[in-house]
Motif scaffolding. Sequence first.
Motif, short mmCIF file in Angstrom:
data_model
loop_
_atom_site.label_atom_id
_atom_site.label_comp_id
_atom_site.label_asym_id
_atom_site.label_seq_id
_atom_site.Cartn_x
_atom_site.Cartn_y
_atom_site.Cartn_z
N ARG A 15 -28.30 28.77 -53.41
CA ARG A 15 -27.43 29.43 -52.42
C ARG A 15 -27.01 30.80 -52.96
O ARG A 15 -26.64 30.93 -54.12
CB ARG A 15 -26.18 28.59 -52.16
N VAL A 16 -27.08 31.82 -52.10
CA VAL A 16 -26.75 33.18 -52.49
C VAL A 16 -26.04 33.91 -51.37
O VAL A 16 -26.16 33.55 -50.19
CB VAL A 16 -28.02 33.99 -52.89
N SER A 17 -25.32 34.94 -51.74
CA SER A 17 -24.81 35.95 -50.82
C SER A 17 -25.72 37.16 -51.02
O SER A 17 -25.96 37.56 -52.15
CB SER A 17 -23.37 36.31 -51.16
N THR B 198 -24.62 41.88 -44.87
CA THR B 198 -24.38 40.86 -45.90
C THR B 198 -24.37 39.50 -45.22
O THR B 198 -23.76 39.36 -44.15
CB THR B 198 -23.04 41.10 -46.62
N TRP B 199 -25.06 38.52 -45.81
CA TRP B 199 -25.09 37.18 -45.23
C TRP B 199 -25.27 36.14 -46.31
O TRP B 199 -25.65 36.45 -47.43
CB TRP B 199 -26.17 37.07 -44.15
N LEU B 200 -24.98 34.87 -45.96
CA LEU B 200 -25.16 33.74 -46.87
C LEU B 200 -26.46 33.05 -46.51
O LEU B 200 -26.75 32.83 -45.34
CB LEU B 200 -24.01 32.75 -46.73
N THR B 201 -27.24 32.70 -47.52
CA THR B 201 -28.54 32.07 -47.30
C THR B 201 -28.97 31.38 -48.58
O THR B 201 -28.16 31.17 -49.48
CB THR B 201 -29.59 33.12 -46.84
N SER B 202 -30.23 31.02 -48.66
CA SER B 202 -30.81 30.44 -49.88
C SER B 202 -32.06 31.19 -50.24
O SER B 202 -32.75 31.72 -49.36
CB SER B 202 -31.16 28.96 -49.66
N ARG C 250 -28.09 40.36 -54.76
CA ARG C 250 -27.89 38.93 -54.60
C ARG C 250 -26.77 38.48 -55.52
O ARG C 250 -26.67 38.91 -56.65
CB ARG C 250 -29.16 38.15 -54.98
N LEU D 113 -24.15 31.67 -55.61
CA LEU D 113 -22.96 30.98 -55.14
C LEU D 113 -22.77 29.63 -55.83
O LEU D 113 -21.78 28.97 -55.61
CB LEU D 113 -23.02 30.78 -53.63
#
Length: 86
Positions: A35-37, A44-48, A82, A85
């Motif tokens: 998991r990363v920002s 900017t978004w949260l994803t993997s 990156r 998280l």
Amino acid sequence: MVGHYRTQTHPWIWYAPSSRRSSCSAPRPGFGSIRVSVTLGGSTWLTSIFPDSKSGTFLLPVKGSIRARERVAPGDVVGVSRKLLE
């Protein structure tokens, strides 16, 4: 560099960083994802990110809405930051 990753059902658009995997190469659940920002341009978004055994890097899928907003296309060289998280 932004590129294509083809699956049986449809292509994904992804970003492959130039650096190789480092300390995050230990076995992980969920296809080895992390998991990363992510920040690309003003988005900017949260994803993997997902490990790619062929290149030895992690691949970052980039949504169509982000690509459109940032005017990014396959073959473009872009800067991405990156933050882990986990």
